[in-house]
Design a protein around this motif. Structure first.
Motif, PDB file in Angstrom:
ATOM      1  N   HIS A   1       0.865  -1.194   0.000  1.00 22.60           N
ATOM      2  CA  HIS A   1       0.000   0.000   0.000  1.00 22.60           C
ATOM      3  C   HIS A   1       0.893   1.233   0.000  1.00 22.60           C
ATOM      4  CE1 HIS A   1      -3.936   1.933   1.599  1.00 22.60           C
ATOM      5  NE2 HIS A   1      -3.180   2.859   1.019  1.00 22.60           N
ATOM      6  N   VAL A   2       0.840   1.990  -1.080  1.00 22.20           N
ATOM      7  CA  VAL A   2       1.673   3.186  -1.231  1.00 22.20           C
ATOM      8  C   VAL A   2       0.785   4.422  -1.131  1.00 22.20           C
ATOM      9  CG1 VAL A   2       3.333   4.412  -2.668  1.00 22.20           C
ATOM     10  CG2 VAL A   2       3.236   1.911  -2.732  1.00 22.20           C
ATOM     11  N   LEU A   3       1.098   5.295  -0.187  1.00 18.06           N
ATOM     12  CA  LEU A   3       0.358   6.540   0.012  1.00 18.06           C
ATOM     13  C   LEU A   3       1.127   7.671  -0.661  1.00 18.06           C
ATOM     14  CD1 LEU A   3      -2.055   7.920   1.478  1.00 18.06           C
ATOM     15  CD2 LEU A   3      -0.509   8.278   3.421  1.00 18.06           C
ATOM     16  N   VAL A   4       0.522   8.305  -1.664  1.00 18.65           N
ATOM     17  CA  VAL A   4       1.189   9.325  -2.471  1.00 18.65           C
ATOM     18  C   VAL A   4       0.641  10.696  -2.101  1.00 18.65           C
ATOM     19  CG1 VAL A   4       1.715  10.111  -4.809  1.00 18.65           C
ATOM     20  CG2 VAL A   4       1.450   7.659  -4.348  1.00 18.65           C
ATOM     21  N   ASP A   5       1.524  11.606  -1.736  1.00 16.29           N
ATOM     22  CA  ASP A   5       1.142  12.982  -1.404  1.00 16.29           C
ATOM     23  C   ASP A   5       0.862  13.750  -2.688  1.00 16.29           C
ATOM     24  OD1 ASP A   5       0.759  15.446  -0.294  1.00 16.29           O
ATOM     25  OD2 ASP A   5       2.818  15.711   0.401  1.00 16.29           O
ATOM     26  N   ALA A   6      -0.366  14.223  -2.854  1.00 21.49           N
ATOM     27  CA  ALA A   6      -0.749  14.903  -4.093  1.00 21.49           C
ATOM     28  C   ALA A   6      -0.183  16.316  -4.191  1.00 21.49           C
ATOM     29  CB  ALA A   6      -2.272  14.958  -4.217  1.00 21.49           C
ATOM     30  N   ARG A   7       0.309  16.879  -3.084  1.00 23.85           N
ATOM     31  CA  ARG A   7       0.857  18.240  -3.147  1.00 23.85           C
ATOM     32  C   ARG A   7       2.099  18.277  -4.033  1.00 23.85           C
ATOM     33  NH1 ARG A   7       2.887  20.300   1.959  1.00 23.85           N
ATOM     34  NH2 ARG A   7       3.730  18.195   2.113  1.00 23.85           N
ATOM     35  N   HIS A   8       2.264  19.356  -4.758  1.00 25.37           N
ATOM     36  CA  HIS A   8       3.474  19.595  -5.571  1.00 25.37           C
ATOM     37  C   HIS A   8       3.672  18.522  -6.646  1.00 25.37           C
ATOM     38  CE1 HIS A   8       3.893  22.077  -2.103  1.00 25.37           C
ATOM     39  NE2 HIS A   8       4.470  21.168  -1.350  1.00 25.37           N
ATOM     40  N   ASP A   9       2.595  17.859  -7.071  1.00 23.96           N
ATOM     41  CA  ASP A   9       2.737  16.812  -8.083  1.00 23.96           C
ATOM     42  C   ASP A   9       1.743  17.040  -9.212  1.00 23.96           C
ATOM     43  OD1 ASP A   9       3.880  14.509  -9.197  1.00 23.96           O
ATOM     44  OD2 ASP A   9       2.279  13.252  -8.408  1.00 23.96           O
ATOM     45  N   ALA A  10       1.686  18.283  -9.687  1.00 24.08           N
ATOM     46  CA  ALA A  10       0.711  18.631 -10.726  1.00 24.08           C
ATOM     47  C   ALA A  10       0.941  17.845 -12.007  1.00 24.08           C
ATOM     48  CB  ALA A  10       0.774  20.134 -11.013  1.00 24.08           C
ATOM     49  N   GLY A  11       2.195  17.524 -12.326  1.00 25.31           N
ATOM     50  CA  GLY A  11       2.486  16.804 -13.559  1.00 25.31           C
ATOM     51  C   GLY A  11       2.369  15.299 -13.442  1.00 25.31           C
ATOM     52  N   GLY A  12       2.139  14.782 -12.241  1.00 26.41           N
ATOM     53  CA  GLY A  12       1.992  13.350 -12.046  1.00 26.41           C
ATOM     54  C   GLY A  12       3.294  12.574 -11.992  1.00 26.41           C
ATOM     55  N   ALA A  13       4.452  13.254 -11.918  1.00 27.37           N
ATOM     56  CA  ALA A  13       5.736  12.541 -11.896  1.00 27.37           C
ATOM     57  C   ALA A  13       5.867  11.668 -10.661  1.00 27.37           C
ATOM     58  CB  ALA A  13       6.888  13.541 -11.963  1.00 27.37           C
ATOM     59  N   LEU A  14       5.425  12.159  -9.509  1.00 29.00           N
ATOM     60  CA  LEU A  14       5.528  11.383  -8.282  1.00 29.00           C
ATOM     61  C   LEU A  14       4.631  10.149  -8.345  1.00 29.00           C
ATOM     62  CD1 LEU A  14       6.548  11.051  -5.377  1.00 29.00           C
ATOM     63  CD2 LEU A  14       4.653  12.500  -4.631  1.00 29.00           C
ATOM     64  N   LEU A  15       3.441  10.312  -8.885  1.00 31.05           N
ATOM     65  CA  LEU A  15       2.525   9.178  -9.004  1.00 31.05           C
ATOM     66  C   LEU A  15       3.116   8.100  -9.910  1.00 31.05           C
ATOM     67  CD1 LEU A  15      -0.311   8.338  -8.045  1.00 31.05           C
ATOM     68  CD2 LEU A  15      -1.195   9.223 -10.202  1.00 31.05           C
TER      69      LEU A  15
END
Length: 307
Positions: free
Chosen positions: A142-156
């Motif tokens: 289970h990976v929890l991804v912080d949506a802040r500062h990820d407008a381009g989806g690179a972190l996702l």
């Protein structure tokens, strides 16, 4: 994100050995080459020198995980700091794996120096950095991804590529200035996450209003995005938290720690590993997948059905 080259650092402490185990698990899953670098004190007078111990550890990991490419790198230059030693060895690495045990086990300056070295590394790193805080017993589920500062989806994309079979949860923190429940849901539904990898089993969105403790904190203490992320991690028992790092001036970091130090120490510390995407980090393009609608959290579904 396709992992072809993983770099893991160790000083032979117990937390660092956990980081090597996690790096080996990921290398086996991705078919990646694994390199080990020593970042400890070279003058401790151990019966076996660090170069010999590192080579022995490389052979152990290769046998245990059936890895064809495990290499112990030469010792860094004398006097090189932890961050400089890792950066010099990183080269073309797709992922750097470190121990994330920055808790104050003693009253000295060592934990502070470790944090400062980590922040220095994050300011200059060109690839994601995985901070290992727990024993590497199994793949992430289970990976929890912080949506802040990820407008381009690179972190996702980075989180999905690291452990493609894990469930991905895209978490939206309530921002300051009175963001209400309705506004948070509308924001999450207006900007749905893109599916980052064809092998993903689950992908859904959540926000600070899912966890009761966060709702109470928002009413009593105001919006604190880092604390909300930590509370959500405890609530859903995520075994990996992923966030994008925004570098700050060292003086600001000393006056008020940023997200990464707070997730490793203190009140907002998480009980899991942490994946950090530096601002200069690179992430490969996601694999093409059939179009599908975004999943919603249970609270978001109840709210939309009621309205």
């Amino acid at each position: 994100m396709r992992l072809q080259h993983i770099l893991a650092a160790t000083d032979f402490s117990r937390p660092a050995e956990q980081a090597l185990d996690r790096a080996a698990l990921l290398a086996a899953e991705h078919g990646a080459a694994l390199e080990l670098v020593f970042v400890g004190d070279q003058g401790r007078g151990q019966p076996t020198g660090p170069a010999e111990r590192l080579a022995q550890r490389a052979r152990q990991l290769a046998r245990r995980h059936r890895l064809p490419h495990v290499q112990a790198l030469p010792l860094p230059a004398a006097g090189a700091g932890r961050a400089r030693a890792v950066l010099d060895a990183a080269g073309q690495a797709d992922l750097v794996v470190l121990d994330g045990d920055a808790r104050a086990a003693d009253r000295g300056l060592r934990p502070f120096r470790q944090l400062m070295a980590l922040l220095q590394l994050l300011r200059a790193a060109r690839c994601p950095v995985l901070l290992v805080r727990r024993p590497a017993e199994r793949p992430y589920a289970h990976v929890l991804v912080d949506a802040r500062h990820d407008a381009g989806g690179a972190l996702l994309r980075c989180a999905g590529g690291l452990q493609p079979r894990a469930a991905l949860e895209l978490f939206h923190a309530a921002q300051p200035r009175g963001l209400r429940c309705r506004a948070a849901f509308e924001r999450a539904l207006r900007h749905p996450p893109a599916v980052p990898h064809a092998a993903l089993r689950e992908l859904y969105v959540s926000d600070a209003f899912d966890a009761r403790r966060n709702r109470v904190d928002l009413a009593l203490r105001g919006a604190d995005a880092v604390r909300q992320l930590a509370v959500q991690q405890h609530s859903v028992a995520a075994d990996l938290v992923a966030l994008a790092h925004r570098p700050r001036h060292p003086l600001l970091e000393g006056l008020r720690p940023g997200a990464v130090p707070r997730l490793l120490t203190g009140e907002a510390a998480v009980a899991c590993d942490v994946l950090v995407l530096p601002s200069a980090g690179r992430v490969g393009r996601p694999a093409p997948v059939p179009a599908r609608g975004p999943a919603q959290s249970a609270v978001a579904r109840r709210w939309t059905q009621a309205t």
